[in-house]
Design an enzyme around this catalytic site. Structure first.
Site, PDB file in Angstrom:
ATOM      1  N   ARG A 114       1.826 -10.886  -2.264  1.00  0.00           N
ATOM      2  CA  ARG A 114       1.375 -10.951  -0.718  1.00  0.00           C
ATOM      3  C   ARG A 114      -0.048 -11.510  -0.081  1.00  0.00           C
ATOM      4  O   ARG A 114      -0.748 -12.051  -0.775  1.00  0.00           O
ATOM      5  CB  ARG A 114       1.612  -9.975  -0.211  1.00  0.00           C
ATOM      6  CG  ARG A 114       0.494  -8.858  -0.091  1.00  0.00           C
ATOM      7  CD  ARG A 114       1.077  -7.661   0.834  1.00  0.00           C
ATOM      8  NE  ARG A 114       0.153  -6.396   0.453  1.00  0.00           N
ATOM      9  CZ  ARG A 114       0.138  -5.245   1.228  1.00  0.00           C
ATOM     10  NH1 ARG A 114       1.494  -5.297   2.191  1.00  0.00           N
ATOM     11  NH2 ARG A 114      -0.551  -4.601   1.902  1.00  0.00           N
ATOM     12  N   CYS A 118      -1.501 -20.568   1.665  1.00  0.00           N
ATOM     13  CA  CYS A 118      -2.519 -21.515   2.196  1.00  0.00           C
ATOM     14  C   CYS A 118      -2.223 -21.619   3.593  1.00  0.00           C
ATOM     15  O   CYS A 118      -1.412 -21.649   3.896  1.00  0.00           O
ATOM     16  CB  CYS A 118      -2.940 -22.513   1.186  1.00  0.00           C
ATOM     17  SG  CYS A 118      -3.682 -23.939   2.605  1.00  0.00           S
ATOM     18  N   GLU A 153      -0.854  -9.120   8.972  1.00  0.00           N
ATOM     19  CA  GLU A 153      -2.460  -8.970   8.954  1.00  0.00           C
ATOM     20  C   GLU A 153      -2.971 -10.428   8.181  1.00  0.00           C
ATOM     21  O   GLU A 153      -3.315 -10.245   7.513  1.00  0.00           O
ATOM     22  CB  GLU A 153      -2.820  -7.596   7.438  1.00  0.00           C
ATOM     23  CG  GLU A 153      -1.755  -6.321   8.377  1.00  0.00           C
ATOM     24  CD  GLU A 153      -2.757  -5.015   7.177  1.00  0.00           C
ATOM     25  OE1 GLU A 153      -2.869  -5.454   6.116  1.00  0.00           O
ATOM     26  OE2 GLU A 153      -2.974  -3.743   8.193  1.00  0.00           O
ATOM     27  N   CYS A 160      -9.071 -25.136  -0.603  1.00  0.00           N
ATOM     28  CA  CYS A 160      -8.117 -26.761  -1.056  1.00  0.00           C
ATOM     29  C   CYS A 160      -7.946 -27.868  -0.752  1.00  0.00           C
ATOM     30  O   CYS A 160      -9.014 -27.795   0.785  1.00  0.00           O
ATOM     31  CB  CYS A 160      -6.898 -26.193  -1.221  1.00  0.00           C
ATOM     32  SG  CYS A 160      -5.837 -26.673   0.545  1.00  0.00           S
ATOM     33  N   GLU A 319       1.140  -0.103  12.971  1.00  0.00           N
ATOM     34  CA  GLU A 319       1.180   0.597  11.210  1.00  0.00           C
ATOM     35  C   GLU A 319       0.103   2.070  11.631  1.00  0.00           C
ATOM     36  O   GLU A 319      -0.632   2.132  12.564  1.00  0.00           O
ATOM     37  CB  GLU A 319       0.360   0.168  10.176  1.00  0.00           C
ATOM     38  CG  GLU A 319       1.866  -0.954   9.956  1.00  0.00           C
ATOM     39  CD  GLU A 319       1.217  -1.503   8.583  1.00  0.00           C
ATOM     40  OE1 GLU A 319       0.547  -1.362   7.923  1.00  0.00           O
ATOM     41  OE2 GLU A 319       1.688  -3.040   9.342  1.00  0.00           O
TER      42      GLU A 319
HETATM   43  C1  GAL Z   1      -1.321  -1.735   5.689  1.00  0.00           C
HETATM   44  C2  GAL Z   1      -0.342  -3.019   5.423  1.00  0.00           C
HETATM   45  C3  GAL Z   1       1.332  -3.027   5.193  1.00  0.00           C
HETATM   46  C4  GAL Z   1       1.097  -1.678   4.077  1.00  0.00           C
HETATM   47  C5  GAL Z   1       0.623  -0.632   4.959  1.00  0.00           C
HETATM   48  C6  GAL Z   1      -0.490   0.665   3.955  1.00  0.00           C
HETATM   49  O1  GAL Z   1      -2.534  -2.545   6.070  1.00  0.00           O
HETATM   50  O2  GAL Z   1       0.400  -4.286   6.557  1.00  0.00           O
HETATM   51  O3  GAL Z   1       2.230  -3.635   4.740  1.00  0.00           O
HETATM   52  O4  GAL Z   1       0.153  -2.126   2.945  1.00  0.00           O
HETATM   53  O5  GAL Z   1      -1.231  -1.442   4.600  1.00  0.00           O
HETATM   54  O6  GAL Z   1      -1.620   1.109   4.193  1.00  0.00           O
END
Ligand code: GAL
Length: 685
Positions: A114, A118, A153, A160, A319
């Site tokens: 993930r 590019c 993110e 390249c 998140e």
């Molecule tokens: C974030 C990311 C998520 C998951 C999370 C875990 O940075 O966007 O996909 O990995 O961290 O803390």
């Protein structure tokens, strides 16, 4: 008004990855039932679902996502639909290796799972646009669709051939003539002068190229490239779903060295202009073993406030975690009550959501131990689940706060470009420059006193602020200087320090001392900048109290300013440390050295009093209790948060309504350990 503005509830929910569980059809039904129990109203779907949606090139599978849309809609929930470019399928990397990044040493990377595509690759852009178009066509009109979550993110760089070509075009477009590049990057040094555009290659590998101006431009280019890719991503969405808002999740960084600051690598000040609403992923290191919970809360508050300030509008926490963060060095569980406390802090600083990564703990792979609402016990009889449900229930009584604004009269200036330039330059103390961390020291004084602060780029208008704090603004354009001069002349109060106004936008030093407009503002000139070893200190007396200095001491010669304190040691003993100057209606203070927070507390308390910045409704002198305000035209909402496990109290000076119990409160209000109370006051403007 977008669908998001019309949504009356605070968003509560988060990343939902049913595609990890497609082999178990009962899970989806159970998810919905448990979501209702946990008062979840919004899920983010599809962040890493490209393979589940397109298992082979051109073969699209939507039945599982259709099912999610139907079930979430039926429960009255909303969906934030992600474009899946953050995690591309294996077949894509295999068939079109150009989509994988090339590093600074010219090595093509493998698939990598993930976040390593590019941003220039035409085939990647084409494939991303294709899947995004399919999603918009299929779900664009679905009543449950609330907004778009673009990729995940964004970060990183690529070297390249496409990126190299784009770099050359970017430089050409910016400077037009090669001579201008040579001049801006000071290329006569080491005889580095370019004689042909073909020689303009990226600073590869970074760190070996020592052309500071070029490195600065490269960082600008990386931000522009990322935004360009993002804009290509949203093209089909803007065309097919113009009324659905678009965001991408920003980040914070620094956990390994005990920092918590906005991501340094991308200029979010610029990026924010292209999103409809700012969102970010918040993972502070709560309960660490190096600072108090309140100190971590201060750092977390700083990042929230900076993201608020990017648009001066409510943002989203896209998140966060209800419990552990598996990628921290140590992953302590949140103590009972701390999830509630830290989530309310998000709202208190301007978030309109609490969203989690993730809904259900993964059974395997990279993040199987990351906190989630449903744990591996898969049960609602679980402390974390219950705390999430309790928080969700409380949110339902607070909906009138959603969308409300803030009153802010103090600004701290932060420029990503200035940070890049200062970090890149040689000289001084390499580990001690700490520009955003120093701003946080200034911020902490205001946070401890419950005074709201914006953290804005210097391009932002300063008119509405009574106090502007701009220490260490190393890279300063002439426009910024003129703006600061106007601000002070018109009656503003400005604070700055050592490291300020040293270079222009190309990282070229201003010659002849501190630039003239700054000399005028501060009434002084800077003669030298001394670097101290970490174990060294100097000292000064201010208001009859002794304070210490570390890391940096500028030697200044005062022309018009009033000297308020002087160094006690070193060859510059007796020369000024704190200088005040007036200019027409306003005043400016220059802090020549880096001090401890104890001095900043004393220094700012006088200005806080003079400018009447303190909170007049809620009397709180405890730095572990934070009071933050949001407001609408006629109501102020106060979040009173206890960042300690001890009982605390605040004094309420005139009657307010408890938003949850509806009782009127006045006088002493006791708070249990970690408790949060939310009160409202009707006001007239
Ligand atoms: C974030 C990311 C998520 C998951 C999370 C875990 O940075 O966007 O996909 O990995 O961290 O803390």
């Amino acid at each position: 008004m977008t669908k998001l503005d019309k949504e009356q509830r605070f968003l509560h929910g988060g990343d939902y990855n049913p595609d990890q569980w497609l082999a178990d059809p009962d899970v989806l039904q159970e998810d919905i039932e448990l979501m209702e129990e946990a008062k979840i109203n919004t899920v983010t779907v599809g962040v890493f679902s490209w393979y589940a949606l397109e298992p082979s090139e051109g073969e699209f599978v939507f039945d599982w996502l259709d099912d999610v849309f139907e079930k979430v809609d039926k429960m009255g929930g909303k969906i934030i639909l992600a474009t899946p470019s953050g995690g591309r399928p294996q077949w894509l990397s295999e068939k079109y290796p150009e989509v994988n990044r090339t590093d600074a040493y010219g090595q093509k990377h493998h698939h990598g799972f993930r976040h390593n595509h590019c941003y220039s690759s035409p085939i990647y852009r084409e494939k991303v646009q294709r899947i995004n178009r399919k999603l918009a066509e299929r779900y664009g009109k679905h009543p449950a669709l609330l907004m778009w979550h673009i990729s995940n993110e964004y970060s990183g760089e690529c070297w390249c051939d496409y990126c190299q070509e784009n770099w050359q075009k970017w430089v050409k477009n910016k400077y037009q003539h090669l001579d201008k590049v040579n001049e801006a990057w000071w290329m006569n040094f080491w005889g580095s002068r370019y004689s042909d555009w073909s020689q303009v290659t990226p600073p590869s590998p970074l760190g070996e190229t020592k052309v500071h101006g070029m490195d600065l431009d490269w960082k600008r280019f990386v931000t522009d490239r990322t935004i360009d890719f993002y804009q290509a991503e949203i093209e089909p969405l803007r065309e097919l779903t113009p009324d659905i808002p678009v965001t991408t999740n920003f980040m914070a960084e620094g956990h390994d060295n005990h920092d918590f600051i906005p991501l340094e690598g991308l200029d979010y000040g610029k990026f924010a202009k292209y999103v409809d609403i700012v969102s970010w992923d918040s993972y502070p290191d709560w309960h660490n073993n190096y600072e108090s919970l309140a100190e971590t809360a201060m750092k977390s508050a700083y990042v929230h406030d900076q993201y608020w300030s990017l648009k001066h509008k409510p943002f989203l926490v896209m998140e966060s975690t209800p419990s552990e963060v598996n990628w921290h060095q140590f992953n302590k569980s949140k103590r009972p009550g701390v999830h509630m406390l830290t989530s309310f802090q998000q709202l208190a600083h301007g978030s309109d959501s609490t969203l989690y990564f993730q809904w259900r703990k993964s059974r395997g792979n990279s993040e199987k131990f990351h906190g989630a609402v449903i744990g591996h016990d898969q049960s609602a009889e679980n402390r974390v689940f219950k705390e999430v449900a309790e928080y969700g229930a409380r949110l339902e009584n607070l909906t009138e706060i959603k969308g409300s604004g803030k009153d802010v009269r103090v600004a701290i200036l932060f420029d990503w470009e200035s940070n890049w330039a200062l970090k890149r330059g040689g000289g001084f103390g390499r580990p001690t420059r700490k520009y955003p961390q120093t701003l946080q020291e200034h911020y902490a004084v205001f946070w401890e006193k419950d005074i709201a602060v914006d953290i804005v780029p210097s391009s932002h208008s300063l008119e509405n602020y009574d106090l502007v704090i701009a220490p260490m603004l190393y890279l300063m354009t002439e426009e910024t200087m003129a703006k600061l001069e106007e601000y002070v002349k018109a009656g503003g109060c400005l604070i700055s320090s050592y490291f300020t106004g040293m270079v222009n936008e190309n990282d070229l030093l201003y010659l002849g001392g501190l630039p003239e407009p700054l000399q005028k503002i501060f009434g002084l000139d800077v003669k030298e900048l001394d670097t101290l070893y970490p174990e060294e200190t100097n000292s000064f007396v201010y208001n009859e109290e002794q304070f210490s200095i570390h890391d940096y001491s500028a030697v200044v010669s005062v022309e018009r300013g009033e000297v308020l304190a002087s160094y006690q040691e070193e060859f510059y003993s007796g020369s000024p440390v704190v200088v005040r100057n007036t200019l027409e209606q306003g005043e400016a203070y220059f802090l020549a050295a880096r001090t401890e927070r104890d001095f900043l507390r004393v220094f700012y308390s006088e200005l806080i009093e003079k400018l009447e910045l303190a909170n007049t409704l809620i009397d709180n002198h405890d730095p572990e209790v934070s009071v933050q305000k949001r407001r609408t035209k006629d109501t102020e909402y106060y979040f009173i948060m206890n960042f300690s496990d001890k009982e605390k109290s605040v004094g309420i000076k005139s009657a307010v309504k408890d938003m949850e119990s509806n009782e009127m409160l006045e006088g002493l209000l006791a708070l249990k350990g970690y408790e949060v109370r939310i009160v409202a006051k009707n006001v007239q403007i």
